[in-house]
Design an enzyme around this catalytic site. Structure first.
Site, mmCIF file in Angstrom:
data_model
loop_
_atom_site.group_PDB
_atom_site.id
_atom_site.type_symbol
_atom_site.label_atom_id
_atom_site.label_comp_id
_atom_site.label_asym_id
_atom_site.label_seq_id
_atom_site.Cartn_x
_atom_site.Cartn_y
_atom_site.Cartn_z
ATOM 1 N N ARG A 288 2.757 -11.579 -6.686
ATOM 2 C CA ARG A 288 2.681 -12.970 -7.154
ATOM 3 C C ARG A 288 2.276 -13.064 -8.619
ATOM 4 O O ARG A 288 2.557 -14.054 -9.285
ATOM 5 C CB ARG A 288 1.749 -13.775 -6.244
ATOM 6 C CG ARG A 288 2.488 -14.275 -5.003
ATOM 7 C CD ARG A 288 1.561 -14.699 -3.905
ATOM 8 N NE ARG A 288 1.161 -13.546 -3.115
ATOM 9 C CZ ARG A 288 0.125 -13.521 -2.316
ATOM 10 N NH1 ARG A 288 -0.645 -14.571 -2.211
ATOM 11 N NH2 ARG A 288 -0.145 -12.433 -1.626
ATOM 12 N N GLU B 19 -9.702 -3.044 3.359
ATOM 13 C CA GLU B 19 -10.669 -3.129 4.457
ATOM 14 C C GLU B 19 -10.512 -1.907 5.387
ATOM 15 O O GLU B 19 -11.478 -1.283 5.784
ATOM 16 C CB GLU B 19 -10.437 -4.429 5.226
ATOM 17 C CG GLU B 19 -11.615 -4.814 6.080
ATOM 18 C CD GLU B 19 -11.370 -6.138 6.768
ATOM 19 O OE1 GLU B 19 -10.372 -6.804 6.453
ATOM 20 O OE2 GLU B 19 -12.199 -6.471 7.629
HETATM 21 P P1 AMP Z 1 -8.451 -8.083 -3.711
HETATM 22 O O1 AMP Z 1 -7.953 -6.727 -4.123
HETATM 23 O O2 AMP Z 1 -9.313 -8.052 -2.477
HETATM 24 O O3 AMP Z 1 -9.114 -8.818 -4.861
HETATM 25 O O4 AMP Z 1 -7.172 -8.925 -3.266
HETATM 26 C C1 AMP Z 1 -6.337 -9.485 -4.203
HETATM 27 C C2 AMP Z 1 -4.882 -9.438 -3.804
HETATM 28 O O5 AMP Z 1 -4.686 -9.789 -2.431
HETATM 29 C C3 AMP Z 1 -4.117 -10.447 -4.619
HETATM 30 O O6 AMP Z 1 -2.907 -9.831 -5.072
HETATM 31 C C4 AMP Z 1 -3.881 -11.618 -3.692
HETATM 32 O O7 AMP Z 1 -2.573 -12.087 -3.846
HETATM 33 C C5 AMP Z 1 -4.122 -11.081 -2.281
HETATM 34 N N1 AMP Z 1 -5.099 -11.880 -1.518
HETATM 35 C C6 AMP Z 1 -6.327 -11.487 -1.108
HETATM 36 N N2 AMP Z 1 -6.971 -12.446 -0.419
HETATM 37 C C7 AMP Z 1 -6.132 -13.505 -0.403
HETATM 38 C C8 AMP Z 1 -6.224 -14.851 0.141
HETATM 39 N N3 AMP Z 1 -7.309 -15.287 0.795
HETATM 40 N N4 AMP Z 1 -5.181 -15.685 -0.050
HETATM 41 C C9 AMP Z 1 -4.071 -15.261 -0.729
HETATM 42 N N5 AMP Z 1 -3.932 -14.033 -1.248
HETATM 43 C C10 AMP Z 1 -4.936 -13.149 -1.094
#
Ligand code: AMP
Length: 182
Positions: free
Chosen positions: A66, A103
């Site tokens: 995205r 996770e």
């Molecule tokens: P993180 O590595 O945990 O910061 O996750 C970020 C990535 O996961 C991004 O590319 C987001 O598009 C996706 N992502 C994680 N959590 C969500 C959420 N609650 N809603 C939408 N996209 C998420």
């Protein structure tokens, strides 16, 4: 430059929250309803252009997938090059790779070794739709460093500030979230 209240409301109202997607307990922030809303999309992109036009940037780096949508549009508006930071196995030329924890298990992202040009020190803005744990963005910041470029700022439409992602990433680079959920 940050969003004014009216701009923030237009963008906030255009993002849909889907509970329990992709699994129970996660509230998924659906930005497709921002993208198909021409007013919200326009407010967002005009704001990003205004904020970053004087940052003296060389490239915009978008995170798979995205981050490509916002990053590629912004790069064109600012007349800059766009660099995709991709999930493992998608880039055809030689890459730097970074693993990061999910996770359950690990994931990996990569960037072409020459993506930010031959000259060291290119000024890069990293962009993605959302920062949660910060695992993805941290790995992306490391990839930019490996190439010899500089991540000037990391920009997210949404930051989940009840997690430690933003705080941890701030040790590496400046962070700007248009909307923070606490
Ligand atoms: P993180 O590595 O945990 O910061 O996750 C970020 C990535 O996961 C991004 O590319 C987001 O598009 C996706 N992502 C994680 N959590 C969500 C959420 N609650 N809603 C939408 N996209 C998420």
């Amino acid at each position: 430059m940050i969003l004014n209240n009216e701009q923030r409301k237009i963008i906030e109202d255009s993002i849909r929250s889907i509970p329990d997607f992709p699994k129970k307990g996660i509230v998924f922030k659906d930005i497709t309803t921002l993208l198909n809303n021409k007013d919200a999309y326009s407010v967002l992109m005009t704001h990003l252009k205004d904020r970053y036009k004087d940052y003296n940037l060389d490239y915009i780096a978008g995170i798979d997938a995205r981050g490509f949508i916002f990053g590629a549009a912004l790069a064109q508006m600012l007349e800059l090059g766009f660099v995709p930071i991709r999930k493992k196995g998608k880039l055809p030329f030689t890459t730097y790779n970074e693993k990061y924890a999910l996770e359950y298990g690990v994931d990996e992202i990569e960037v072409h070794i020459d993506a930010f040009g031959e000259k060291k020190g290119a000024r890069v803005l990293m962009i993605d739709d959302l920062i949660a744990t910060g695992g993805t963005a941290n790995a992306a910041a490391k990839l930019i460093e490996h190439t010899g470029a500089v991540c000037v700022e990391a920009c997210f439409i949404i930051g989940l500030s009840f997690l430690d992602g933003i705080k941890n990433l701030k040790e590496k680079t400046d962070v700007y979230c248009l909307i923070e959920e606490s």
